[in-house]
Design a protein around this motif. Structure first.
Motif, PDB file in Angstrom:
ATOM      1  N   LEU A  44      -9.199   6.682  -2.904  1.00 13.61           N
ATOM      2  CA  LEU A  44      -8.347   7.706  -3.506  1.00 13.61           C
ATOM      3  C   LEU A  44      -7.313   8.144  -2.491  1.00 13.61           C
ATOM      4  N   SER A  45      -6.118   8.505  -2.984  1.00 13.94           N
ATOM      5  CA  SER A  45      -5.057   8.782  -2.032  1.00 13.94           C
ATOM      6  C   SER A  45      -5.300  10.045  -1.201  1.00 13.94           C
ATOM      7  N   PRO A  46      -5.832  11.147  -1.746  1.00 17.12           N
ATOM      8  CA  PRO A  46      -6.076  12.296  -0.855  1.00 17.12           C
ATOM      9  C   PRO A  46      -7.119  11.968   0.209  1.00 17.12           C
ATOM     10  N   THR A  78      -6.412 -10.955   6.151  1.00 17.27           N
ATOM     11  CA  THR A  78      -5.355 -11.709   6.835  1.00 17.27           C
ATOM     12  C   THR A  78      -4.983 -11.083   8.182  1.00 17.27           C
ATOM     13  N   LEU A  79      -5.855 -10.203   8.704  1.00 15.00           N
ATOM     14  CA  LEU A  79      -5.503  -9.479   9.940  1.00 15.00           C
ATOM     15  C   LEU A  79      -5.947 -10.190  11.207  1.00 15.00           C
ATOM     16  N   ASN A  80      -6.624 -11.332  11.082  1.00 12.39           N
ATOM     17  CA  ASN A  80      -7.149 -12.035  12.257  1.00 12.39           C
ATOM     18  C   ASN A  80      -8.071 -11.115  13.054  1.00 12.39           C
ATOM     19  N   ALA A  82     -11.145  -3.940   0.227  1.00 14.52           N
ATOM     20  CA  ALA A  82     -10.357  -3.698   1.440  1.00 14.52           C
ATOM     21  C   ALA A  82      -9.455  -4.903   1.725  1.00 14.52           C
ATOM     22  N   ASN A  83      -8.221  -4.599   2.113  1.00 15.21           N
ATOM     23  CA  ASN A  83      -7.221  -5.636   2.363  1.00 15.21           C
ATOM     24  C   ASN A  83      -7.171  -5.932   3.866  1.00 15.21           C
ATOM     25  N   VAL A  84      -8.155  -6.700   4.332  1.00 10.35           N
ATOM     26  CA  VAL A  84      -8.244  -6.949   5.784  1.00 10.35           C
ATOM     27  C   VAL A  84      -8.395  -8.428   6.115  1.00 10.35           C
ATOM     28  N   LEU A 131      -1.296  -0.169  11.497  1.00 12.89           N
ATOM     29  CA  LEU A 131      -1.045  -1.274  10.561  1.00 12.89           C
ATOM     30  C   LEU A 131      -1.083  -0.704   9.146  1.00 12.89           C
ATOM     31  N   GLY A 132       0.079  -0.570   8.510  1.00 13.01           N
ATOM     32  CA  GLY A 132       0.127  -0.067   7.142  1.00 13.01           C
ATOM     33  C   GLY A 132       0.759   1.300   7.069  1.00 13.01           C
ATOM     34  N   GLY A 133       1.761   1.440   6.195  1.00 16.73           N
ATOM     35  CA  GLY A 133       2.488   2.708   6.057  1.00 16.73           C
ATOM     36  C   GLY A 133       2.232   3.392   4.743  1.00 16.73           C
ATOM     37  N   GLY A 135      -8.448   5.069   5.069  1.00 14.27           N
ATOM     38  CA  GLY A 135      -7.919   4.790   3.734  1.00 14.27           C
ATOM     39  C   GLY A 135      -8.726   3.743   2.999  1.00 14.27           C
ATOM     40  N   ASP A 136      -8.072   3.073   2.044  1.00 11.63           N
ATOM     41  CA  ASP A 136      -8.776   2.089   1.212  1.00 11.63           C
ATOM     42  C   ASP A 136      -9.383   0.950   2.029  1.00 11.63           C
ATOM     43  N   ALA A 137      -8.902   0.741   3.256  1.00 12.06           N
ATOM     44  CA  ALA A 137      -9.463  -0.323   4.095  1.00 12.06           C
ATOM     45  C   ALA A 137     -10.874   0.018   4.573  1.00 12.06           C
ATOM     46  N   ILE A 181      -6.227   0.374  11.604  1.00  8.19           N
ATOM     47  CA  ILE A 181      -6.147  -0.471  10.401  1.00  8.19           C
ATOM     48  C   ILE A 181      -6.039   0.460   9.198  1.00  8.19           C
ATOM     49  N   ALA A 182      -4.865   0.465   8.563  1.00 10.41           N
ATOM     50  CA  ALA A 182      -4.632   1.311   7.376  1.00 10.41           C
ATOM     51  C   ALA A 182      -3.933   0.446   6.328  1.00 10.41           C
ATOM     52  N   THR A 183      -4.508  -0.743   6.110  1.00  9.55           N
ATOM     53  CA  THR A 183      -3.839  -1.767   5.295  1.00  9.55           C
ATOM     54  C   THR A 183      -4.221  -1.724   3.820  1.00  9.55           C
TER      55      THR A 183
HETATM   56  C1  LIG Z   1      -2.763   1.484 -10.288  1.00  7.27           C
HETATM   57  C2  LIG Z   1      -3.371   2.447  -9.312  1.00  7.27           C
HETATM   58  C3  LIG Z   1      -3.466   3.770  -9.639  1.00  7.27           C
HETATM   59  C4  LIG Z   1      -4.033   4.671  -8.750  1.00  7.27           C
HETATM   60  N1  LIG Z   1      -4.108   5.970  -9.104  1.00  7.27           N
HETATM   61  C5  LIG Z   1      -4.647   6.867  -8.260  1.00  7.27           C
HETATM   62  C6  LIG Z   1      -4.698   8.256  -8.621  1.00  7.27           C
HETATM   63  O1  LIG Z   1      -4.287   8.656  -9.709  1.00  7.27           O
HETATM   64  N2  LIG Z   1      -5.212   9.118  -7.723  1.00  7.27           N
HETATM   65  C7  LIG Z   1      -5.689   8.716  -6.494  1.00  7.27           C
HETATM   66  O2  LIG Z   1      -6.146   9.548  -5.710  1.00  7.27           O
HETATM   67  N3  LIG Z   1      -5.638   7.399  -6.131  1.00  7.27           N
HETATM   68  C8  LIG Z   1      -5.134   6.487  -6.988  1.00  7.27           C
HETATM   69  N4  LIG Z   1      -5.058   5.170  -6.616  1.00  7.27           N
HETATM   70  C9  LIG Z   1      -5.582   4.780  -5.287  1.00  7.27           C
HETATM   71  C10 LIG Z   1      -4.567   5.097  -4.187  1.00  7.27           C
HETATM   72  O3  LIG Z   1      -3.334   4.510  -4.507  1.00  7.27           O
HETATM   73  C11 LIG Z   1      -5.097   4.562  -2.872  1.00  7.27           C
HETATM   74  O4  LIG Z   1      -6.362   5.129  -2.613  1.00  7.27           O
HETATM   75  C12 LIG Z   1      -4.168   4.890  -1.701  1.00  7.27           C
HETATM   76  O5  LIG Z   1      -2.865   4.441  -1.936  1.00  7.27           O
HETATM   77  C13 LIG Z   1      -4.728   4.269  -0.427  1.00  7.27           C
HETATM   78  O6  LIG Z   1      -3.869   4.511   0.646  1.00  7.27           O
HETATM   79  P1  LIG Z   1      -3.895   3.566   1.928  1.00  7.27           P
HETATM   80  O7  LIG Z   1      -2.911   4.135   2.871  1.00  7.27           O
HETATM   81  O8  LIG Z   1      -5.288   3.383   2.368  1.00  7.27           O
HETATM   82  O9  LIG Z   1      -3.432   2.158   1.386  1.00  7.27           O
HETATM   83  P2  LIG Z   1      -2.019   1.720   0.792  1.00  7.27           P
HETATM   84  O10 LIG Z   1      -1.327   2.870   0.167  1.00  7.27           O
HETATM   85  O11 LIG Z   1      -2.280   0.538  -0.045  1.00  7.27           O
HETATM   86  O12 LIG Z   1      -1.181   1.329   2.072  1.00  7.27           O
HETATM   87  C14 LIG Z   1      -1.474   0.194   2.819  1.00  7.27           C
HETATM   88  C15 LIG Z   1      -0.162  -0.386   3.286  1.00  7.27           C
HETATM   89  O13 LIG Z   1      -0.445  -1.411   4.240  1.00  7.27           O
HETATM   90  C16 LIG Z   1       0.510  -2.435   4.088  1.00  7.27           C
HETATM   91  N5  LIG Z   1      -0.071  -3.627   4.703  1.00  7.27           N
HETATM   92  C17 LIG Z   1      -1.140  -4.337   4.278  1.00  7.27           C
HETATM   93  N6  LIG Z   1      -1.434  -5.317   5.155  1.00  7.27           N
HETATM   94  C18 LIG Z   1      -0.528  -5.224   6.147  1.00  7.27           C
HETATM   95  C19 LIG Z   1      -0.307  -5.948   7.342  1.00  7.27           C
HETATM   96  N7  LIG Z   1      -1.119  -6.929   7.716  1.00  7.27           N
HETATM   97  N8  LIG Z   1       0.738  -5.591   8.121  1.00  7.27           N
HETATM   98  C20 LIG Z   1       1.546  -4.567   7.781  1.00  7.27           C
HETATM   99  N9  LIG Z   1       1.377  -3.849   6.665  1.00  7.27           N
HETATM  100  C21 LIG Z   1       0.344  -4.164   5.858  1.00  7.27           C
HETATM  101  C22 LIG Z   1       0.711  -2.531   2.589  1.00  7.27           C
HETATM  102  O14 LIG Z   1       1.969  -3.113   2.292  1.00  7.27           O
HETATM  103  C23 LIG Z   1       0.634  -1.061   2.174  1.00  7.27           C
HETATM  104  O15 LIG Z   1       1.902  -0.469   2.088  1.00  7.27           O
HETATM  105  C24 LIG Z   1      -4.496   4.227  -7.487  1.00  7.27           C
HETATM  106  C25 LIG Z   1      -4.404   2.877  -7.137  1.00  7.27           C
HETATM  107  C26 LIG Z   1      -3.845   1.996  -8.033  1.00  7.27           C
HETATM  108  C27 LIG Z   1      -3.739   0.541  -7.644  1.00  7.27           C
END
Ligand SMILES: Cc1cc2nc3c(=O)[nH]c(=O)nc-3n(C[C@H](O)[C@H](O)[C@H](O)COP(=O)(O)OP(=O)(O)OC[C@H]3O[C@@H](n4cnc5c(N)ncnc54)[C@H](O)[C@@H]3O)c2cc1C
Length: 453
Positions: free
Chosen positions: A313-315, A271-273, A267-269, A11-13, A304-306, A137-139
């Motif tokens: 953080l993205s890494p 609405t996942l039921n 964490a964006n969770v 869940l989540g790309g 991830g952020d969830a 869950i990677a939302t």
């Molecule tokens: C403005 C801003 C600046 C940032 N700058 C930095 C930076 O400089 N360096 C750094 O390391 N980090 C930074 N971050 C944090 C970083 O972007 C996140 O830590 C990272 O993107 C998390 O990855 P993720 O895969 O967990 O979540 P996300 O990248 O948010 O991916 C989750 C995906 O799940 C999808 N989704 C959600 N719910 C559902 C569902 N129910 N069904 C299907 N799909 C769903 C969403 O559409 C989304 O595409 C920043 C964040 C923000 C907001």
């Protein structure tokens, strides 16, 4: 409705979801990835990458401000904000399509839509039901809702990265990373910027002395900073927005064109039921074990952020995704190790950090050497006309291990990775000092940052 079967449904790309796909596809598992918005998620589409385009422009304005030190005469710079936003959008526009091709090459079936749990091993998306041996869950995360009247008037980083009109004034509610990064860009373009932070310190997770350095530089460029503030309400006023807050026991008001929710992300969770999936959670925080599995449903993994317990953080999202992928393939045997993960606040100059703050090291009762350097007088800082050049390196006395490193300026966002590498792979402070660095580089100052031994 027929039920389709997969080994893994993600869940989540975003970074985390994509991180899972490597190990599971290498093991030949069938994978579906459900994404409701853009492939790539926040970092490349609405976070790190587009933000850095604006930060780079702010950095250039800073360099122009310092040009006189190099005896270069320049006129007052004029930034075309709309064109800068266009540049930012242009740079990221191909990312979702590129990732779609990458996922297709990896034979991951990408499904567009919003996923929810239908049962402990089934996910629903639109009119499809996907049954899986593992569900991830990677939302990601979303801005923390603020329970104050008028909160609906606030904008978020999404709007700041998209609005082509530059406001004359902005108030940030919350003094975290996103607020400071945008505040620096705005202030350098001449926008009147104020930060209202509830806690006594901006960036509360960061080393207090490093934050003091950054706060000084932020105030030097005209950012108004109030800490220990309690915001009461936000209301429209004269075509602008008025923020009512209490500071130092007194009710005060401030008006601005825009008010930004800079109160962090959750964490964006919701609405996942999750209940249907038998996924235990407390106040929107999924309960996970040390291998990032749901404590109540071992088929469900979170990354991830969830994940509620790790830095957003993205890494780290990618790293956790890889760990989840490997746990799916090999059985739950990998746990994340967050030590040595470098991070940076991309202000100009940036505040970069890895490992423990001095306060945290003290709280752990560790015997430490703390090397603090104000490097403004050092040759390299003077050469580049730095406005702040500061470092703090924390070394454990007994083991000579690096416990933490903190920088403001002085290419700290690059140098911090050397210290992260040392922490992860057990390179000692003495070994870092004994390394031979290219000269003259900021890295060649590392020897001096650590004292002479
Ligand atoms: C403005 C801003 C600046 C940032 N700058 C930095 C930076 O400089 N360096 C750094 O390391 N980090 C930074 N971050 C944090 C970083 O972007 C996140 O830590 C990272 O993107 C998390 O990855 P993720 O895969 O967990 O979540 P996300 O990248 O948010 O991916 C989750 C995906 O799940 C999808 N989704 C959600 N719910 C559902 C569902 N129910 N069904 C299907 N799909 C769903 C969403 O559409 C989304 O595409 C920043 C964040 C923000 C907001």
């Amino acid at each position: 409705m027929t039920t389709e079967k997969f080994d893994v449904v993600i869940l989540g790309g975003g970074n985390a979801g994509i991180g899972v796909t490597g190990p599971v596809r290498r093991a030949g598992m069938s994978v579906a990835m459900i994404e409701s918005r853009d492939l790539g998620g926040t970092c490349p589409n609405r976070g790190c990458t587009p933000k850095k385009v604006l930060v780079a422009a702010g950095h250039t304005l800073h360099e122009i401000e310092r040009a006189a030190v190099h005896h270069i005469a320049v006129g007052k710079p004029r930034l075309d904000w709309a064109a800068l936003i266009d540049r930012e959008k242009d740079m990221i526009k191909h990312i979702p399509a590129n990732l779609a091709r990458a996922m297709a090459r990896r034979q991951v079936e990408v499904i567009k839509g919003h996923a929810t749990f239908a049962s402990p091993n089934t996910v629903r998306v639109g009119d499809r039901a996907l049954q899986a041996k593992h569900i991830v869950i990677a939302t990601g995360s979303k801005p923390r809702p603020l329970p104050i009247p008028g909160a609906e008037h606030m904008i978020t980083s999404d709007e700041m990265l998209s609005e082509r009109e530059l406001p004359a004034s902005v108030i940030f509610i919350g003094g975290g990373v996103i607020s400071l990064e945008f505040a620096h860009v705005y202030a350098r373009t001449g926008v009147e910027v104020t930060i209202l932070e509830a806690l006594p310190q901006l960036l509360p997770a960061m080393d207090a002395d490093a934050v003091t350095q950054l706060q000084g530089e932020s105030e030097r460029i005209g950012i108004g900073i109030n800490t220990g503030v309690s915001v009461r309400k936000i209301e429209p006023a004269n075509g602008r927005l008025r923020v009512v807050f209490v500071h130092g026991g007194h009710e005060q008001t401030l008006e601005a064109d825009r008010v930004v929710n800079g109160a962090g992300r959750i964490a964006n969770v919701d609405t996942l039921n999750l209940d249907a999936g038998n996924v235990a959670q407390t106040h929107g925080r999924v309960e996970v074990d040390s291998c990032l599995r749901s404590t109540s449903n071992p088929l469900v993994h979170v990354c991830g952020d969830a994940v509620p317990i790790s830095p957003q953080l993205s890494p780290i999202a990618t790293y956790e995704g890889d760990i989840v992928g490997r746990n799916i393939v090999e059985g739950a045997k990998y746990s994340p190790d967050y030590g040595g993960m470098a991070t940076s606040v991309y202000t100009t100059p940036p505040l970069a950090a890895v490992g423990l703050t001095e306060t945290a090291a003290g709280q752990k009762g560790l015997a430490i050497d703390v090397h603090v350097n104000d490097m403004l007088d050092w040759f390299s800082a003077r050469t580049y006309a730095e406005t702040v050049a500061w470092s703090k390196v924390i070394v454990e006395k007994a083991t000579d291990r690096i416990l933490g490193a903190h920088f403001v300026g002085h290419a700290g966002q690059e140098l911090v990775n050397i210290f992260g590498l040392a922490m992860r792979f057990g390179i000692t402070a003495t070994q870092i000092r004994e390394n031979v660095y290219a000269y003259p580089t900021f890295a060649s100052d590392i020897k001096h940052m650590l004292g002479h031994g």
